[in-house]
Every structure is written in structure tokens, then in C-alpha cells.
Design a protein around this motif. Structure first.
Motif, mmCIF file in Angstrom:
data_model
loop_
_atom_site.group_PDB
_atom_site.id
_atom_site.type_symbol
_atom_site.label_atom_id
_atom_site.label_comp_id
_atom_site.label_asym_id
_atom_site.label_seq_id
_atom_site.Cartn_x
_atom_site.Cartn_y
_atom_site.Cartn_z
ATOM 1 N N ALA A 170 0.814 -1.220 0.000
ATOM 2 C CA ALA A 170 0.000 0.000 0.000
ATOM 3 C C ALA A 170 0.846 1.268 0.000
ATOM 4 C CB ALA A 170 -0.947 -0.007 1.203
ATOM 5 N N ILE A 193 -7.394 0.884 -8.794
ATOM 6 C CA ILE A 193 -6.598 0.273 -7.735
ATOM 7 C C ILE A 193 -7.507 -0.652 -6.944
ATOM 8 C CG2 ILE A 193 -6.983 2.297 -6.241
ATOM 9 C CD1 ILE A 193 -4.201 1.774 -5.042
ATOM 10 N N GLY A 194 -6.995 -1.798 -6.576
ATOM 11 C CA GLY A 194 -7.788 -2.705 -5.743
ATOM 12 C C GLY A 194 -8.530 -3.755 -6.544
ATOM 13 N N ASP A 218 0.017 -9.141 1.160
ATOM 14 C CA ASP A 218 -0.009 -7.763 1.663
ATOM 15 C C ASP A 218 0.086 -6.742 0.528
ATOM 16 O OD1 ASP A 218 2.565 -8.245 0.901
ATOM 17 O OD2 ASP A 218 3.492 -7.355 2.682
ATOM 18 N N GLU A 219 -0.253 -7.157 -0.670
ATOM 19 C CA GLU A 219 -0.151 -6.249 -1.815
ATOM 20 C C GLU A 219 -1.523 -5.894 -2.372
ATOM 21 O OE1 GLU A 219 4.240 -7.343 -3.604
ATOM 22 O OE2 GLU A 219 2.490 -8.406 -4.412
ATOM 23 N N ILE A 220 -1.524 -4.810 -3.119
ATOM 24 C CA ILE A 220 -2.739 -4.319 -3.755
ATOM 25 C C ILE A 220 -2.408 -4.145 -5.238
ATOM 26 C CG2 ILE A 220 -2.189 -1.882 -3.244
ATOM 27 C CD1 ILE A 220 -5.149 -1.453 -2.629
ATOM 28 N N ALA B 170 -12.436 3.611 -6.205
ATOM 29 C CA ALA B 170 -11.025 3.544 -6.576
ATOM 30 C C ALA B 170 -10.578 4.761 -7.381
ATOM 31 C CB ALA B 170 -10.755 2.260 -7.359
ATOM 32 N N ILE B 174 -7.574 7.394 -6.255
ATOM 33 C CA ILE B 174 -6.381 7.806 -7.005
ATOM 34 C C ILE B 174 -6.313 9.332 -7.084
ATOM 35 C CG2 ILE B 174 -5.331 7.782 -9.311
ATOM 36 C CD1 ILE B 174 -6.569 4.854 -9.523
ATOM 37 N N HIS B 192 -1.851 5.009 4.148
ATOM 38 C CA HIS B 192 -2.231 3.623 3.835
ATOM 39 C C HIS B 192 -3.502 3.635 3.007
ATOM 40 C CE1 HIS B 192 -2.330 -0.690 4.215
ATOM 41 N NE2 HIS B 192 -3.541 -0.669 4.728
ATOM 42 N N ILE B 193 -3.663 2.563 2.223
ATOM 43 C CA ILE B 193 -4.878 2.379 1.435
ATOM 44 C C ILE B 193 -5.201 0.892 1.440
ATOM 45 C CG2 ILE B 193 -3.485 2.317 -0.694
ATOM 46 C CD1 ILE B 193 -5.855 3.568 -2.168
ATOM 47 N N GLN B 198 -3.638 -4.492 7.892
ATOM 48 C CA GLN B 198 -2.199 -4.316 7.655
ATOM 49 C C GLN B 198 -1.582 -3.243 8.540
ATOM 50 O OE1 GLN B 198 -1.656 -3.670 3.451
ATOM 51 N NE2 GLN B 198 -2.140 -5.782 2.920
ATOM 52 N N ILE B 220 -12.936 1.700 -1.277
ATOM 53 C CA ILE B 220 -11.670 1.315 -0.662
ATOM 54 C C ILE B 220 -11.375 2.358 0.415
ATOM 55 C CG2 ILE B 220 -10.295 2.604 -2.375
ATOM 56 C CD1 ILE B 220 -8.329 0.266 -2.404
#
Lengths: 263, 263
Positions: A170, A193-194, A218-220, B170, B174, B192-193, B198, B220
Motif C-alpha cells: 500500500a 486500484i484494488g 499484503d499487496e494491492i 477507486a 487515485i 495507507h490504502i 495491515q 476502498i
């Protein structure tokens, strides 16, 4: 500003021009902008120019030729589109019928060439910002997907947006959006994103183009407008004749990546 | 550049100064920067100044007083920290012992005041970019959470980062990252996103401060460093004496939100 590429090219342009190099250009001429290529007869080129202007995220225009000219002074004084890409694709009625290292014999006085920004430029900026890109670390092609987002229609050109996907943590994702926003001429900020399903991607492990990229726990995933969009649309719209680069064998321009930053 | 607030204040500063208004400042003096306040004795202020410098995301410093002075010329020629907030909190040993509308009787010649950027400024910029903010639409306080991200320690000041959360689609997310990146003095880009777990948030429906905010299916969550961080840390670190604003009753400065944009 046009910087001569000849000072740092190590002769690769001659190798491309003479047809002795017909491979991928990734990693060649570091720092210089590479571009997607599309060439249409003037009649279709008029629609395509508007298509690029309407859809700058997948099709950011770096340069356009005068009709009938294969020179592209907007991106390099010495460029000749007939010889300066390692490998071309020739399309008839939406089908790629051959791949060639030279298109001088196909050139016509009604052809118009388009150079469209390429993700290599923003990938350099991301890496300079310390962001690791998995497909590069693994020596793979980036994962690309057709979406359910329609491009804005321009005349006969219509079809879905194609996106490239890069997964990251993130905090890197936020930084990547900042970095890429400085480069609107090479796809700019991500378009999504997402959740992939929100843009019509039903199976992220099966890209429509390129190779799969693992997304860690833990990635997006980040999705950028992709220069493959024109080739996807050529397949659908089926213009009688056109020429593009072969995927990965790009036009190396005389522009510096860093010179594209708007801020 | 300091713009006089008196041209557009409609007398609200007098109402605050005289103690006749002791409420929230959200929506007052539109366009002007509002700030979180923290006041420490000089001994503790030295640590706190470094804490703010080390942790600019939750604690972006807009202004600091000279020791013993309640004037804050960095953010407004006319400001007097003893009278110009609607409601103050007085803290002894990490506990809020009273709320007051005026702290002139508590002022000492060793006190140092800190004005810390507030999310109201970037919320204005987001709304001007067409991004709806649910907590504002619903007239609620923003949701805030303690995270498992430690702030960088400065002397005696140590503790977790507190974040505020705003959910959005989303594409808006952005855009929000782009917009907020222009405003580093008021928390800047999100920290954070996506997945709350996390950063140590186990139940997003139960904020540690403020009120809950619904996250819709296609949204999100974005998390920003939050100016509540100092108050959370005061509770933990327990300085013998300090003064802050009462949540929501901010210092209205003479700076324009638009003037904070770095680009």
C-alpha cells in the motif's frame, strides 16, 4: 527538448535500422523514451488521432507524422519509422498477417504514423523511487487485461480499455500514484486500484496479454491504461490495413524519460 | 503569505475571543486553514518540536511560538493562543482535567504553542475536486484509529500513529492521493490504502476516536496521518502539564487553504 540519442546508443540504432537486431527493446538505451507505434492510411488516421485525444490514459500521444512522411521530428530528428523499430506487425482486416524488420516497401504517401507513450518510462521513474516491480524482477512481460471500461468512441474506433497491472504494498502504491502523476504522456496515474472485478477482470491470474504476475497477501494491484489498447481495438474494428510495432519491440525515441515529467 | 481573516470572518473571531462561542469550528471561515493546537512548557516543548519534525504526516507543523509568547505570527498576525480557540483542554499527567474557553490565567512565560495542520484543509481540496466525503455528507465526525505503526520517538514522546479514514471509489481514491499530495502541510498523501488489518486496525466499524463511517461494497478505505496523534500520545506519555484544543474546536488561522498547495 530533443536530446540526440547517438551519444549513448552504442550503435543499437544502426543494428535496428539494418535489420540485424529484431528483438525486444526493454532495457536498451536506458533513460530514453520508448514508444508504441501505430500507422494508418490517412482516412483511418483521422479517426485514430481523435481516438488518442479522447483516450489519453491508454493512448498518450507523443508524436504524429505528416501524412506520407515516415519522419517523426516530435520525438527525434533522425527517426525513420520505416526502419527504426526492430520488428513490425502488418495487419489486414484486423489480423496480423506478418512480422517484418523493415517496412520501406509498404510505405505509402497516405500513411500517418503515431508514437504512443509506453510504460517503460514510468517504470523507470518507479524504480528510481525505490519501488520494485515484480514482472521486471522476474524477467517477465507485464500482465495485461481487457476491462469492461469502454474507450471513448472516435469514428470507427471503439472498444474496451486494456490495462497493465503491477502489484505492490500500500505505501508503494500511494507513492506510485504520486510518481506516475508526473508523467501524463506515458499513461500517467493508474486508472484503477484494488478489486479487479470492479473493472471486469474476472480472473487476475489469467491475463489477456503478457504473463501472469503473483499478487502477495499484503499487496494491492494497481492498473494503468495500456498501450496495447490500440492493437486490441484493431482486432475488433478491423481496419483494412495498418502497421504497428511487434509487442516489446518499441520505437526508441530521442526524448529523455526525465524530460517528460510535468513537474 | 498571510491574508487577513477580518475581511471575511463575520465577527466569529470576536465571538470566540470573548468566550461567547465555544463550539466546533468545522465550516467556519470557509477557505481559511484551521489547526490543531498543543502547548507545552519549554522543557517538554523541545522534545515535542522534534517529535513533529520526525512525524510530519500526523504532525505537520504550521507554526510555533517563541517561548513565553502566545502570538503565532507564522499563521496570523492577530492571533493570540490564549483566547482565539473556542474550547481548550487542560491536561495534567496525561489526563484532561478541564475544558476552558480562555487560558489567559494559565499562561506562563515558559510555554510554547504549536499549530499543527488539520484535515479540514485537504477535505476542502477534495470536495473542490468533486470527491464526496461520507462523514461530511452525514454530518458526522471522521473515523479515527490507533494503528500499529509507531511514530518516530523524540525524547519522551513516543506512541502509535493515529489515522483518519475516508472511504471512496477507486478512481476517487487515485485522485485523492494526487490532490492531497499538493498539501504536505496538512497531512499530505494518505499513509495507507486498502486492508485495515495491515496497519493493526482489527475492527474498522469501531473507530477509537470520532464516529463510524460505512464503507460501501465498491469502495476502498484511505487512511491519513491524523492530528489527534499528539493527544493520543499525551495520554500515554503523561507530561505533567499541557494544553490542547478540544477536538473539533480548532484554531482558525489567517492562512488560506489554497495558499498551502506546494504545486
Amino acid at each position: 527538448m530533443v536530446i540526440s540519442i547517438n551519444t549513448s546508443d552504442g550503435g543499437f540504432r544502426d543494428a535496428i535500422r539494418t535489420g540485424s537486431y529484431t528483438g525486444q527493446t526493454s532495457g536498451m538505451a536506458p533513460g530514453f523514451v520508448q514508444a508504441n507505434l501505430a500507422i494508418f492510411p490517412k482516412d483511418w488516421a483521422e479517426d485514430f488521432l481523435r481516438f488518442c485525444l479522447y483516450n489519453p490514459k491508454p493512448c498518450p500521444l507523443l508524436g504524429v507524422t505528416e501524412p506520407g512522411s515516415s519522419r517523426l521530428p516530435m520525438v527525434g530528428a533522425e527517426i525513420d519509422l520505416c526502419t527504426d523499430l526492430p520488428l513490425y506487425r502488418v495487419w489486414h482486416d484486423g489480423q496480423c498477417i506478418e512480422e517484418l524488420s523493415d517496412i520501406r516497401h509498404l510505405w505509402r504517401d497516405d500513411l500517418v504514423g503515431f508514437a504512443i507513450g509506453c510504460s517503460f518510462s514510468f517504470e523507470q521513474a518507479l524504480q528510481e523511487a525505490g519501488i520494485r516491480l515484480r514482472h521486471i524482477d522476474q524477467g517477465r512481460n507485464v500482465s495485461m487485461y481487457r476491462t469492461n471500461i469502454p474507450c471513448l468512441t472516435a469514428g470507427r474506433f471503439r472498444g474496451p480499455l486494456v490495462v497493465s497491472m503491477r502489484p505492490m504494498k500500500a505505501s508503494d502504491a500511494i507513492r506510485a500514484i504520486q510518481v506516475c502523476s508526473r508523467f501524463p504522456n506515458v499513461h500517467g496515474a493508474p486508472v484503477h486500484i484494488g478489486n479487479p472485478a470492479q473493472i471486469g477482470i474476472t480472473d487476475i491470474s489469467k491475463p489477456d496479454y503478457g504473463e501472469p504476475t503473483e499478487i502477495l497477501e499484503d499487496e494491492i494491484p494497481l492498473f494503468w491504461g495500456c498501450g496495447v489498447t490500440p492493437q486490441a481495438i484493431i482486432s475488433e474494428v478491423k481496419p483494412p490495413f495498418c502497421i504497428t510495432h511487434s509487442p516489446g519491440s518499441m520505437l526508441i525515441t530521442e526524448l529523455l524519460n526525465g524530460a517528460l515529467a510535468v513537474l
